[in-house]
Design an enzyme around this catalytic site. Structure first.
Site, PDB file in Angstrom:
ATOM      1  N   SER A  29       0.861  -1.191   0.000  1.00 19.93           N
ATOM      2  CA  SER A  29       0.000   0.000   0.000  1.00 19.93           C
ATOM      3  C   SER A  29       0.895   1.236   0.000  1.00 19.93           C
ATOM      4  CB  SER A  29      -0.850   0.002   1.272  1.00 19.93           C
ATOM      5  OG  SER A  29      -1.529   1.241   1.428  1.00 19.93           O
TER       6      SER A  29
ATOM      7  N   TYR B 269      -2.312  -1.132  10.673  1.00 17.54           N
ATOM      8  CA  TYR B 269      -2.442  -1.403   9.230  1.00 17.54           C
ATOM      9  C   TYR B 269      -1.201  -0.919   8.471  1.00 17.54           C
ATOM     10  CZ  TYR B 269      -3.958  -1.297   4.411  1.00 17.54           C
ATOM     11  OH  TYR B 269      -4.015  -1.488   3.053  1.00 17.54           O
TER      12      TYR B 269
HETATM   13  N1  LIG Z   1      -8.711  -0.378  -1.213  1.00 14.46           N
HETATM   14  C1  LIG Z   1      -7.653   0.364  -0.949  1.00 14.46           C
HETATM   15  O1  LIG Z   1      -7.724   1.613  -0.924  1.00 14.46           O
HETATM   16  C2  LIG Z   1      -6.306  -0.280  -0.747  1.00 14.46           C
HETATM   17  C3  LIG Z   1      -5.168   0.538  -0.806  1.00 14.46           C
HETATM   18  C4  LIG Z   1      -3.923  -0.044  -0.630  1.00 14.46           C
HETATM   19  C5  LIG Z   1      -3.808  -1.402  -0.400  1.00 14.46           C
HETATM   20  N2  LIG Z   1      -4.939  -2.175  -0.334  1.00 14.46           N
HETATM   21  C6  LIG Z   1      -4.762  -3.601  -0.093  1.00 14.46           C
HETATM   22  O2  LIG Z   1      -5.413  -4.323  -1.117  1.00 14.46           O
HETATM   23  C7  LIG Z   1      -5.713  -5.637  -0.649  1.00 14.46           C
HETATM   24  C8  LIG Z   1      -7.131  -5.987  -1.046  1.00 14.46           C
HETATM   25  O3  LIG Z   1      -8.032  -5.120  -0.368  1.00 14.46           O
HETATM   26  P1  LIG Z   1      -9.300  -4.481  -1.074  1.00 14.46           P
HETATM   27  O4  LIG Z   1      -9.101  -3.037  -1.124  1.00 14.46           O
HETATM   28  O5  LIG Z   1      -9.638  -5.211  -2.298  1.00 14.46           O
HETATM   29  O6  LIG Z   1     -10.384  -4.748   0.087  1.00 14.46           O
HETATM   30  P2  LIG Z   1     -11.719  -5.616   0.106  1.00 14.46           P
HETATM   31  O7  LIG Z   1     -12.605  -5.252  -1.031  1.00 14.46           O
HETATM   32  O8  LIG Z   1     -12.246  -5.481   1.493  1.00 14.46           O
HETATM   33  O9  LIG Z   1     -11.207  -7.121  -0.137  1.00 14.46           O
HETATM   34  C9  LIG Z   1     -10.452  -7.780   0.840  1.00 14.46           C
HETATM   35  C10 LIG Z   1     -10.321  -9.239   0.455  1.00 14.46           C
HETATM   36  O10 LIG Z   1      -9.559  -9.910   1.469  1.00 14.46           O
HETATM   37  C11 LIG Z   1     -10.271 -11.047   1.900  1.00 14.46           C
HETATM   38  N3  LIG Z   1     -10.038 -11.332   3.305  1.00 14.46           N
HETATM   39  C12 LIG Z   1     -10.155 -10.479   4.359  1.00 14.46           C
HETATM   40  N4  LIG Z   1      -9.972 -11.135   5.511  1.00 14.46           N
HETATM   41  C13 LIG Z   1      -9.734 -12.434   5.169  1.00 14.46           C
HETATM   42  C14 LIG Z   1      -9.493 -13.609   5.917  1.00 14.46           C
HETATM   43  N5  LIG Z   1      -9.489 -13.617   7.269  1.00 14.46           N
HETATM   44  N6  LIG Z   1      -9.291 -14.778   5.257  1.00 14.46           N
HETATM   45  C15 LIG Z   1      -9.324 -14.812   3.904  1.00 14.46           C
HETATM   46  N7  LIG Z   1      -9.553 -13.739   3.145  1.00 14.46           N
HETATM   47  C16 LIG Z   1      -9.772 -12.557   3.778  1.00 14.46           C
HETATM   48  C17 LIG Z   1     -11.739 -10.711   1.654  1.00 14.46           C
HETATM   49  O11 LIG Z   1     -12.485 -11.894   1.445  1.00 14.46           O
HETATM   50  P3  LIG Z   1     -13.588 -12.512   2.445  1.00 14.46           P
HETATM   51  O12 LIG Z   1     -14.165 -11.392   3.237  1.00 14.46           O
HETATM   52  O13 LIG Z   1     -14.567 -13.187   1.532  1.00 14.46           O
HETATM   53  O14 LIG Z   1     -12.795 -13.484   3.269  1.00 14.46           O
HETATM   54  C18 LIG Z   1     -11.666  -9.914   0.368  1.00 14.46           C
HETATM   55  O15 LIG Z   1     -11.696 -10.776  -0.744  1.00 14.46           O
HETATM   56  C19 LIG Z   1      -5.463  -5.621   0.848  1.00 14.46           C
HETATM   57  O16 LIG Z   1      -4.228  -6.247   1.124  1.00 14.46           O
HETATM   58  C20 LIG Z   1      -5.388  -4.133   1.183  1.00 14.46           C
HETATM   59  O17 LIG Z   1      -4.567  -3.901   2.295  1.00 14.46           O
HETATM   60  C21 LIG Z   1      -6.178  -1.643  -0.495  1.00 14.46           C
END
Ligand SMILES: NC(=O)c1ccc[n+]([C@@H]2O[C@H](COP(=O)([O-])OP(=O)(O)OC[C@H]3O[C@@H](n4cnc5c(N)ncnc54)[C@H](OP(=O)(O)O)[C@@H]3O)[C@@H](O)[C@H]2O)c1
Length: 268
Positions: free
Chosen positions: A145, A158
């Site tokens: 991130s 985080y």
């Molecule tokens: N969105 C942003 O602004 C942003 C920015 C920088 C980095 N990121 C990173 O991008 C990555 C993806 O996040 P996102 O933004 O796509 O968020 P998201 O839409 O909330 O998706 C998160 C994913 O992680 C899975 N997950 C969460 N807890 C889990 C667990 N205990 N076991 C297995 N799977 C789990 C969720 O699946 P289930 O709930 O179905 O398990 C979901 O598929 C993360 O690493 C986040 O830190 C996001």
């Protein structure tokens, strides 16, 4: 140097494929001819994505697993590589955040972040990378991130997990390059997904979010090129560059002011 066609027919394991960036990464890899193993906790989401990709001719598998459970990476490995699928791409994407004052936070939510964002990444990589080394080919993407470039109060844990992810990816990249394995740290800024709802941090979306599809395309392009770090927004690249020139205490004080929950508004 790899080109886009190198992913054709290869098995790619995407964690957190049920939503947001993970689902977009799975779609991007499928469009480049990869076969997909989709994992997360929500089976119906994974099944629906598998059906969508399957309708376009992509071979898929679904593995439901909770990465909070330290046994889950081994179960994922046993159901895939252990069952004869050569996993050439490991996409460590699953993750979560939690916004709010640390002293009042729920300890389990703090530790969930450490387990899913860090421990599971290490466990999965330790299981799958040795097979890549044996095959002398492989690609590992770690979704870090822009939060990894400075401490960020109120998402303290985080941001710390994401600097772990970025440094883990950089260290691993340097170790396994000699075996022809590419490792990329993808460092998105605010991206359209369910992340902010889960984290209770919708205020962070106020300055706009990047489409998850764009983040995924740039991330997979970087992985194919063997680029070790990719920051998919201009704003993120500028910030990551500028923070090098200031003392971290000063940067953190500034971040505290920006991230501090506003009075009269909830963290959401
Ligand atoms: N969105 C942003 O602004 C942003 C920015 C920088 C980095 N990121 C990173 O991008 C990555 C993806 O996040 P996102 O933004 O796509 O968020 P998201 O839409 O909330 O998706 C998160 C994913 O992680 C899975 N997950 C969460 N807890 C889990 C667990 N205990 N076991 C297995 N799977 C789990 C969720 O699946 P289930 O709930 O179905 O398990 C979901 O598929 C993360 O690493 C986040 O830190 C996001």
């Amino acid at each position: 140097m790899a080109n886009r066609d190198d992913f054709h027919g290869r098995w790619a394991l995407v964690t957190g494929a049920s939503a947001g960036i993970g689902a977009a990464l799975a779609r991007e890899l499928a469009a480049r001819g990869a076969r997909l193993i989709l994992t997360a906790r929500r089976r119906e989401r994974l099944d629906s994505l598998a059906a969508e990709l399957g309708a376009k001719g992509t071979e898929t598998r679904v593995v439901v697993a909770d990465l909070n459970d330290p046994m889950a990476p081994q179960q994922i490995f046993d159901a895939t590589e252990g069952a004869g699928l050569a996993v050439d791409l490991l996409i460590n994407n699953a993750g979560l955040g939690q916004y709010g004052a640390f002293p009042a936070s729920a300890i389990e939510q703090e530790l969930n972040q450490v387990r899913v964002n860090c421990e599971a990444v290490v466990r999965l990589s330790r299981l799958f990378v040795p097979r890549m080394v044996e095959r002398r080919r492989g690609w590992v993407l770690v979704v870090a991130s822009t939060a990894s470039f400075q401490p960020i109060p109120y998402i303290t844990t985080y941001a710390a997990t994401k600097v772990f992810d970025r440094f883990f990816a950089l260290g691993l990249a340097a170790e396994v390059a000699q075996y022809g394995i590419k490792v990329t740290a993808l460092c998105p800024g605010p991206t359209e997904s369910e992340f902010f709802d889960v984290a209770g941090a919708n205020a962070f979306k106020e300055r706009g979010v990047q489409p998850a599809e764009e983040v995924a395309r740039l991330g997979i392009d970087a992985l194919a090129r063997g680029q070790r770090t990719i920051i998919p927004t201009f704003r993120g690249r500028v910030t990551a560059f500028l923070v090098r020139f200031f003392p971290v205490t000063l940067i953190t004080r500034f971040a505290e002011k920006v991230a501090r929950p506003r009075s009269g508004s909830t963290a959401k």
